[in-house]
Scaffold this active site. Structure first.
Site, PDB file in Angstrom:
ATOM      1  N   ASN A 133       0.848  -1.197   0.000  1.00  0.00           N
ATOM      2  CA  ASN A 133       0.000   0.000   0.000  1.00  0.00           C
ATOM      3  C   ASN A 133       0.882   1.246   0.000  1.00  0.00           C
ATOM      4  O   ASN A 133       1.920   1.296   0.664  1.00  0.00           O
ATOM      5  CB  ASN A 133      -0.897   0.015   1.239  1.00  0.00           C
ATOM      6  N   GLU A 196      -1.316   0.949  -5.191  1.00  0.00           N
ATOM      7  CA  GLU A 196      -1.153   2.254  -5.827  1.00  0.00           C
ATOM      8  C   GLU A 196       0.137   2.326  -6.644  1.00  0.00           C
ATOM      9  O   GLU A 196       0.214   3.090  -7.607  1.00  0.00           O
ATOM     10  CB  GLU A 196      -1.159   3.361  -4.771  1.00  0.00           C
ATOM     11  N   ASP A 246      -5.931  21.840   7.010  1.00  0.00           N
ATOM     12  CA  ASP A 246      -6.176  20.841   5.979  1.00  0.00           C
ATOM     13  C   ASP A 246      -6.633  21.508   4.686  1.00  0.00           C
ATOM     14  O   ASP A 246      -6.536  22.725   4.532  1.00  0.00           O
ATOM     15  CB  ASP A 246      -7.169  19.787   6.463  1.00  0.00           C
TER      16      ASP A 246
END
Length: 421
Positions: A133, A196, A246
């Site tokens: 991952n 990915e 964020d």
């Protein structure tokens, strides 16, 4: 490598004078929001930011067109390709256990941030069955070799949690300064078991005619085109993480998150540290672009002719979207709205327009709303829906979603045509 890429762009801003990593670097990245910025001296290190801050720059580097980016990413997601393991990697030339995270050019971006933050860092981990991952995770520096890592309940969290329940550590590689196809792949949402790295490898084949090359670091594959690599372990213990700005430009709150210990650092000769500005255009692009194919695929299941999807910069490329369709039936616009919400659950607002409206021009979209929309018949409201935890106006991640059907009625299309010569 990253430095050569940044210097190859015609609009790069080069800052020769020394710049402080605390707050000062942010001022430049905000001033030149859509231009790459190369800092020659941040505590003696070279730093680059805003590298991938426009669709056009990303598309040009990958050898495609702006409007084709969602399809380019979708093709790689649907046709992942094995990576190629090679015997050497440039970052292995410089290796040390004698380093301090405090002395690296890891910025503190905003005044209320909990500390210095890795923002462009990607974490690579391998589970006990061999699945690899790769995903983005912010990491707050807490000491010379420790930090706290934000793990949302997805794949890396599952890997860590399986070990933590047994009181064990999770061995990981943390990389900084990765190529854009790896960055985009790392932000995709794919089922557990789809790597990915294989999506990045497919993009590499499409863009450059070759698969992604990786170097095996004690069983964990690391892309060779990486500026910095850290051998690290995520511990079962938790510590405070945050506050942190964020993608919406607002502060996320403090949480208890896993502790990560950095053990060894590797880097290329003359490395460039990638500073990803929280809430900046580059952050928008890298997080938002991989979501557009999901929305496209979802809408296409209910409306056959979908021309484009755009997550808007005004919505932080996370909360607001525009979808272009050709209606075949009355009601297609509303079905497209609902499908868009299903394709990207964090979506809060969507506008559906006809194919004659340029979704990349906010004025054209507003014109469509002004001339083709009536709230009493074309507004879709979905109260108390699960939304994004990043939306400060939501309550416990519950939000009211709303969509605008700004498409022409099929039985009166001629009345809505724009005059042209």
């Amino acid at each position: 490598m990253l430095g050569e890429i940044v210097e190859s762009f015609e609009d790069t801003v080069v800052i020769e004078k020394p710049v402080k990593k605390e707050l000062e670097i942010t001022r430049y990245l905000l001033k030149y929001r859509d231009r790459p910025v190369l800092f020659r001296d941040v505590d003696g290190w070279v730093v680059a930011g805003n590298v991938w801050s426009t669709r056009e720059r990303i598309a040009g580097y990958l050898g495609t067109e702006r409007d084709n980016l969602p399809h380019f990413i979708a093709e790689a997601m649907e046709n992942p390709e094995p990576w190629k393991t090679v015997e050497r990697a440039p970052f292995t030339k410089n290796s040390t256990g004698d380093f301090s995270l405090r002395e690296l050019p890891i910025p503190k971006y905003y005044p209320k941030d909990g500390g210095q933050y890795f923002t462009s860092a990607m974490v690579i981990a391998r589970d006990e069955k061999g699945f690899v991952n790769t995903s983005f995770h912010r990491i707050m520096v807490t000491d010379e070799k420790t930090g706290t890592i934000r793990l949302v309940p997805r794949h890396l969290y599952a890997m860590w949690n399986a070990r933590a329940e047994r009181g064990e550590e999770l061995d990981v590689r943390i990389i900084v300064g990765s190529p854009v196809h790896l960055l985009l792949a790392g932000a995709t949402s794919v089922p557990y078991g789809v790597s990915e790295l294989e999506i990045a490898s497919a993009m590499s084949r499409m863009a450059f005619g070759k698969p992604l090359e990786v170097f095996n670091m004690n069983g964990i594959p690391v892309p060779v085109e990486t500026e910095f690599v850290f051998e690290a372990k995520i511990l079962p213990e938790l510590d405070r993480e945050g506050p942190f700005v964020d993608i919406t430009g607002t502060y996320d709150h403090i949480r208890e998150q896993p502790v990560v210990v950095f053990e060894r650092m590797y880097h290329v000769d003359e490395p460039v540290f990638h500073a990803l500005l929280p809430g900046g255009y580059e952050h928008y692009m890298l997080m938002g672009l991989p979501k557009e194919p999901q929305i496209y695929r979802s809408v296409k299941q209910v409306v056959p002719r979908v021309h484009g999807v755009r997550l808007t910069e005004g919505g932080a490329m996370w909360l607001h979207a525009i979808v272009s369709i050709t209606k075949q039936h009355d009601g297609d616009g509303k079905n497209a709205i609902l499908a868009a919400f299903a394709g990207h659950p964090s979506l809060k607002h969507v506008v559906v327009v006809d194919e004659d409206v340029n979704i990349y021009d906010d004025r054209e979209v507003e014109w469509a709303i002004a001339t083709r929309f009536q709230a009493d018949r074309d507004l879709v409201v979905v109260p108390n829906a699960r939304g994004s935890s990043l939306d400060p106006s939501s309550e416990k991640s519950l939000t009211t979603k709303w969509g605008i059907d700004a498409t022409k009625p099929l039985d009166r299309k001629e009345e809505f045509e724009r005059a042209s010569v």
